[in-house]
Design a protein around this motif. Sequence first.
Motif, PDB file in Angstrom:
ATOM      1  N   ASP A 260       4.395  -5.124 -22.592  1.00  0.00           N
ATOM      2  CA  ASP A 260       3.976  -5.952 -23.875  1.00  0.00           C
ATOM      3  C   ASP A 260       2.843  -6.877 -23.124  1.00  0.00           C
ATOM      4  N   ASN A 261       1.617  -6.509 -23.389  1.00  0.00           N
ATOM      5  CA  ASN A 261       0.517  -7.469 -22.425  1.00  0.00           C
ATOM      6  C   ASN A 261      -0.728  -7.620 -23.386  1.00  0.00           C
ATOM      7  N   GLY A 262      -1.721  -8.416 -22.719  1.00  0.00           N
ATOM      8  CA  GLY A 262      -3.056  -8.325 -23.585  1.00  0.00           C
ATOM      9  C   GLY A 262      -3.882  -8.997 -22.927  1.00  0.00           C
ATOM     10  N   LEU A 263      -5.143  -9.275 -23.471  1.00  0.00           N
ATOM     11  CA  LEU A 263      -6.301  -9.809 -22.545  1.00  0.00           C
ATOM     12  C   LEU A 263      -7.135 -10.791 -23.396  1.00  0.00           C
ATOM     13  N   ILE A 264      -7.449 -11.897 -22.765  1.00  0.00           N
ATOM     14  CA  ILE A 264      -8.307 -12.854 -23.464  1.00  0.00           C
ATOM     15  C   ILE A 264      -9.646 -13.027 -22.572  1.00  0.00           C
TER      16      ILE A 264
ATOM     17  N   PHE B 162     -11.224 -14.605 -17.467  1.00  0.00           N
ATOM     18  CA  PHE B 162     -10.303 -13.946 -18.116  1.00  0.00           C
ATOM     19  C   PHE B 162      -8.672 -14.118 -17.824  1.00  0.00           C
ATOM     20  N   ALA B 163      -8.027 -13.934 -18.876  1.00  0.00           N
ATOM     21  CA  ALA B 163      -6.367 -14.001 -18.612  1.00  0.00           C
ATOM     22  C   ALA B 163      -5.701 -12.625 -19.039  1.00  0.00           C
ATOM     23  N   VAL B 164      -4.858 -12.285 -18.287  1.00  0.00           N
ATOM     24  CA  VAL B 164      -3.952 -11.227 -18.603  1.00  0.00           C
ATOM     25  C   VAL B 164      -2.694 -11.753 -19.074  1.00  0.00           C
ATOM     26  N   LEU B 165      -2.657 -11.303 -20.327  1.00  0.00           N
ATOM     27  CA  LEU B 165      -1.297 -12.246 -21.015  1.00  0.00           C
ATOM     28  C   LEU B 165       0.073 -11.113 -20.863  1.00  0.00           C
ATOM     29  N   ILE B 166       1.232 -11.778 -20.540  1.00  0.00           N
ATOM     30  CA  ILE B 166       2.392 -11.261 -20.750  1.00  0.00           C
ATOM     31  C   ILE B 166       3.034 -11.513 -22.178  1.00  0.00           C
TER      32      ILE B 166
END
Length: 359
Positions: free
Chosen positions: A103-107, A83-87
């Motif tokens: 402001d973040n997300g997850l792939i 997984f990757a935590v996005l900024i």
Amino acid sequence: ALCMQAQRNILMGRATEADNLKELKHLFDHLDECASGALEYNRRAVNALRVLSETHLAIMRRCVELTIEDMEGCGKSKPDVKFAVLIMGSGGRKEMMLEPDQDNGLILEDSPLASEDDTVIWFQSFSEQLNENLAKIGYTICPGEIMARNPLFHKTLSEWKSQITRLADFPTEKAARWSNVVFDFDTLYGDDSLTVALRKHIHEVLGERQMLLSLMVEDDAEGRPPIGMFNRLITSEEEDTKGRIDIKRSGLRIIADAARVFALSRGIKATNTHDRVNALVRLGVLDADFADSILSAYEELITLVLDHQLEQYQRGEMPDKIIDPKVMSPHLREVLRDSMLAVKRFQEKLQGDFARMNF
């Protein structure tokens, strides 16, 4: 320069070695010292901004690690899923000032394991805890809920790709506003190959369907540089900002938005505004002198905002990006005016060039 490098290394080292959220909170509360030192030892504001951003990112990255450690300490072992935590937003561009929100997300990787109930539950719990922990440190909850705990920003790679394709196929004003934040992303923590794959997909999709970019230009046009008749500075008439100028909305955001759209339309993978503008010069999209005027304006506006925020810190006020020209020296007012004139020219070029490109 060596002193500044040493200070940055010390701050980032402290973030990496922090044992708990309280220590990270202490670092966050002293980021004004980092900003002040960065401005003092860097000749260029854009370099100071990168130093401050890297320190923010080190704090946030350690928060991710502590969140995972806490969950594992409670018997919730991390699933064997990449997984990757996005900024995203200013963090993705490495242009964070003082007191940014989240402001973040997850792939998640495309794996059968990613859809299993235990995995879904773990990552949802992780995301919720991460957003709460970041808020405890000082990164306020995003008012638009652009955060990993929101299912819109928490998906497998294939789901992310499908969402981006739908946005490009059926663009709307809401999608354009979403894209103007989300498309500036980078890996905060985890497997960078997932981030690279998503960025590649975005460029492929936008290379074939550019109507979404057109709407992103229209969204940018909702912000206007504060320049009136005879190229004079004008201030806000809105109740909460009356007599002042929102430097982010009326200047910095417009430059970042324009650089983003131009870069995405040309397949430029850089996310930092300065890097994007330089890449546009290399491709011949922007004239070198024109680009220099834009980057000079960008740096002047960054300096004005950081100085303003540091003064607010000293007074114990919550930092913002709204400046009152009346309290500025005549020289700084002229600097602000000239910078906003450059912003206006960049916005006009974006709207003119992009209209010819798409219609």
